[in-house]
Design a protein around this motif. Structure first.
Motif, PDB file in Angstrom:
ATOM      1  N   ARG A  65       1.547  -1.434   3.628  1.00 25.50           N
ATOM      2  CA  ARG A  65       0.556  -0.478   3.200  1.00 25.50           C
ATOM      3  C   ARG A  65      -0.430   0.070   4.144  1.00 25.50           C
ATOM      4  O   ARG A  65      -0.911   1.202   4.567  1.00 25.50           O
ATOM      5  CB  ARG A  65      -0.170  -0.751   1.811  1.00 25.50           C
ATOM      6  CG  ARG A  65       0.685  -0.528   0.588  1.00 25.50           C
ATOM      7  CD  ARG A  65       0.073  -0.700  -0.867  1.00 25.50           C
ATOM      8  NE  ARG A  65      -0.464  -2.011  -0.993  1.00 25.50           N
ATOM      9  CZ  ARG A  65       0.239  -3.035  -1.524  1.00 25.50           C
ATOM     10  NH1 ARG A  65       1.571  -3.043  -1.801  1.00 25.50           N
ATOM     11  NH2 ARG A  65      -0.449  -4.173  -1.739  1.00 25.50           N
ATOM     12  N   VAL A  69      -0.857   3.827   6.230  1.00 30.16           N
ATOM     13  CA  VAL A  69      -2.153   4.594   6.595  1.00 30.16           C
ATOM     14  C   VAL A  69      -2.141   4.794   7.880  1.00 30.16           C
ATOM     15  O   VAL A  69      -2.305   5.844   8.625  1.00 30.16           O
ATOM     16  CB  VAL A  69      -3.215   3.995   5.987  1.00 30.16           C
ATOM     17  CG1 VAL A  69      -4.480   4.251   6.588  1.00 30.16           C
ATOM     18  CG2 VAL A  69      -3.366   3.732   4.448  1.00 30.16           C
ATOM     19  N   ALA A  72       0.451   7.186   9.350  1.00 28.45           N
ATOM     20  CA  ALA A  72       0.343   8.559   8.595  1.00 28.45           C
ATOM     21  C   ALA A  72      -0.978   9.277   9.747  1.00 28.45           C
ATOM     22  O   ALA A  72      -0.421  10.510  10.219  1.00 28.45           O
ATOM     23  CB  ALA A  72      -0.165   8.436   7.488  1.00 28.45           C
ATOM     24  N   HIS A  73      -1.739   8.659  10.169  1.00 30.62           N
ATOM     25  CA  HIS A  73      -2.615   9.015  10.961  1.00 30.62           C
ATOM     26  C   HIS A  73      -2.264   9.281  12.362  1.00 30.62           C
ATOM     27  O   HIS A  73      -2.514  10.392  12.865  1.00 30.62           O
ATOM     28  CB  HIS A  73      -4.059   8.069  11.113  1.00 30.62           C
ATOM     29  CG  HIS A  73      -4.860   8.241   9.919  1.00 30.62           C
ATOM     30  ND1 HIS A  73      -5.802   8.959   9.642  1.00 30.62           N
ATOM     31  CD2 HIS A  73      -4.981   7.156   8.730  1.00 30.62           C
ATOM     32  CE1 HIS A  73      -6.470   8.773   8.523  1.00 30.62           C
ATOM     33  NE2 HIS A  73      -5.794   7.724   7.853  1.00 30.62           N
ATOM     34  N   ILE A  77       1.886  12.568   9.734  1.00 35.63           N
ATOM     35  CA  ILE A  77       3.048  12.366   8.624  1.00 35.63           C
ATOM     36  C   ILE A  77       2.216  12.049   7.397  1.00 35.63           C
ATOM     37  O   ILE A  77       0.940  11.198   7.564  1.00 35.63           O
ATOM     38  CB  ILE A  77       4.177  11.720   8.600  1.00 35.63           C
ATOM     39  CG1 ILE A  77       4.024  10.124   8.844  1.00 35.63           C
ATOM     40  CG2 ILE A  77       4.794  12.290   9.953  1.00 35.63           C
ATOM     41  CD1 ILE A  77       5.070   9.284   9.234  1.00 35.63           C
ATOM     42  N   SER A  78       2.615  12.177   6.095  1.00 35.46           N
ATOM     43  CA  SER A  78       2.110  11.606   4.867  1.00 35.46           C
ATOM     44  C   SER A  78       2.267  10.375   4.913  1.00 35.46           C
ATOM     45  O   SER A  78       3.140   9.361   5.447  1.00 35.46           O
ATOM     46  CB  SER A  78       2.679  12.062   3.799  1.00 35.46           C
ATOM     47  OG  SER A  78       3.867  11.874   3.389  1.00 35.46           O
ATOM     48  N   GLN A  79       1.264   9.587   3.998  1.00 37.30           N
ATOM     49  CA  GLN A  79       1.306   8.180   3.810  1.00 37.30           C
ATOM     50  C   GLN A  79       2.454   7.709   3.207  1.00 37.30           C
ATOM     51  O   GLN A  79       3.323   6.750   3.641  1.00 37.30           O
ATOM     52  CB  GLN A  79       0.226   7.553   3.094  1.00 37.30           C
ATOM     53  CG  GLN A  79      -1.117   7.566   3.968  1.00 37.30           C
ATOM     54  CD  GLN A  79      -2.247   7.060   3.195  1.00 37.30           C
ATOM     55  OE1 GLN A  79      -2.125   6.218   2.082  1.00 37.30           O
ATOM     56  NE2 GLN A  79      -3.463   7.605   3.542  1.00 37.30           N
ATOM     57  N   GLY A  80       3.142   8.635   2.224  1.00 37.14           N
ATOM     58  CA  GLY A  80       4.233   8.402   1.412  1.00 37.14           C
ATOM     59  C   GLY A  80       5.406   8.419   2.402  1.00 37.14           C
ATOM     60  O   GLY A  80       6.323   7.554   2.107  1.00 37.14           O
ATOM     61  N   ALA A  81       5.563   9.246   3.355  1.00 34.25           N
ATOM     62  CA  ALA A  81       6.653   9.244   4.261  1.00 34.25           C
ATOM     63  C   ALA A  81       6.652   8.291   5.176  1.00 34.25           C
ATOM     64  O   ALA A  81       7.782   7.613   5.527  1.00 34.25           O
ATOM     65  CB  ALA A  81       6.453  10.619   5.168  1.00 34.25           C
ATOM     66  N   ASP A  84       7.962   5.361   2.924  1.00 37.14           N
ATOM     67  CA  ASP A  84       9.371   5.290   2.984  1.00 37.14           C
ATOM     68  C   ASP A  84      10.076   4.857   3.904  1.00 37.14           C
ATOM     69  O   ASP A  84      11.254   4.246   4.073  1.00 37.14           O
ATOM     70  CB  ASP A  84       9.696   6.716   2.619  1.00 37.14           C
ATOM     71  CG  ASP A  84       9.406   7.135   0.999  1.00 37.14           C
ATOM     72  OD1 ASP A  84       8.861   6.421   0.110  1.00 37.14           O
ATOM     73  OD2 ASP A  84       9.291   8.272   0.807  1.00 37.14           O
TER      74      ASP A  84
END
Length: 111
Positions: A65, A69, A72-73, A77-81, A84
């Protein structure tokens, strides 16, 4: 950055903990991880510092997790992507391991 510009060795490119002393004051290190350019990893694990293998699994999930984060930064991209993609990598390695763990001697104990 070219591959030859990436520092190597146990301390080269080490992640700094300077200015993190307060955050780490009540913590112990349980794992160190390194990756070779384009390939395999080296992991040193101190299992006696956690109460159970399940606790190690919980830490891996927490780490994933936190990595989502960070990626993503870093990648925009999104944290969800990111999450995944991390789970996809975990599932691929679980289904078809890239190698067998080698044991090493640490303080007279094999890990």
């Amino acid at each position: 950055m070219s591959d030859d510009a990436i520092p190597t060795g146990a301390e080269a490119g080490a992640i700094s903990t300077i200015d993190k002393e307060d955050l780490l004051a009540r913590s112990v290190e349980v794992v160190r991880m390194w990756v070779e350019n384009g390939g395999g990893g080296t992991f040193i694990i101190k299992p006696d510092r956690l109460e159970s293998p399940e606790m190690f699994g919980m830490m891996l999930a927490d780490c994933a997790r936190h990595a989502a984060v960070a990626y993503a930064h870093e990648l925009g991209i999104s944290q969800g992507a990111a999450m995944d993609a991390i789970w996809e990598g975990l599932d691929e390695e679980r289904d078809d391991p890239s190698g067998e763990p080698e044991t090493i001697q640490m303080s007279g104990r094999t890990h």
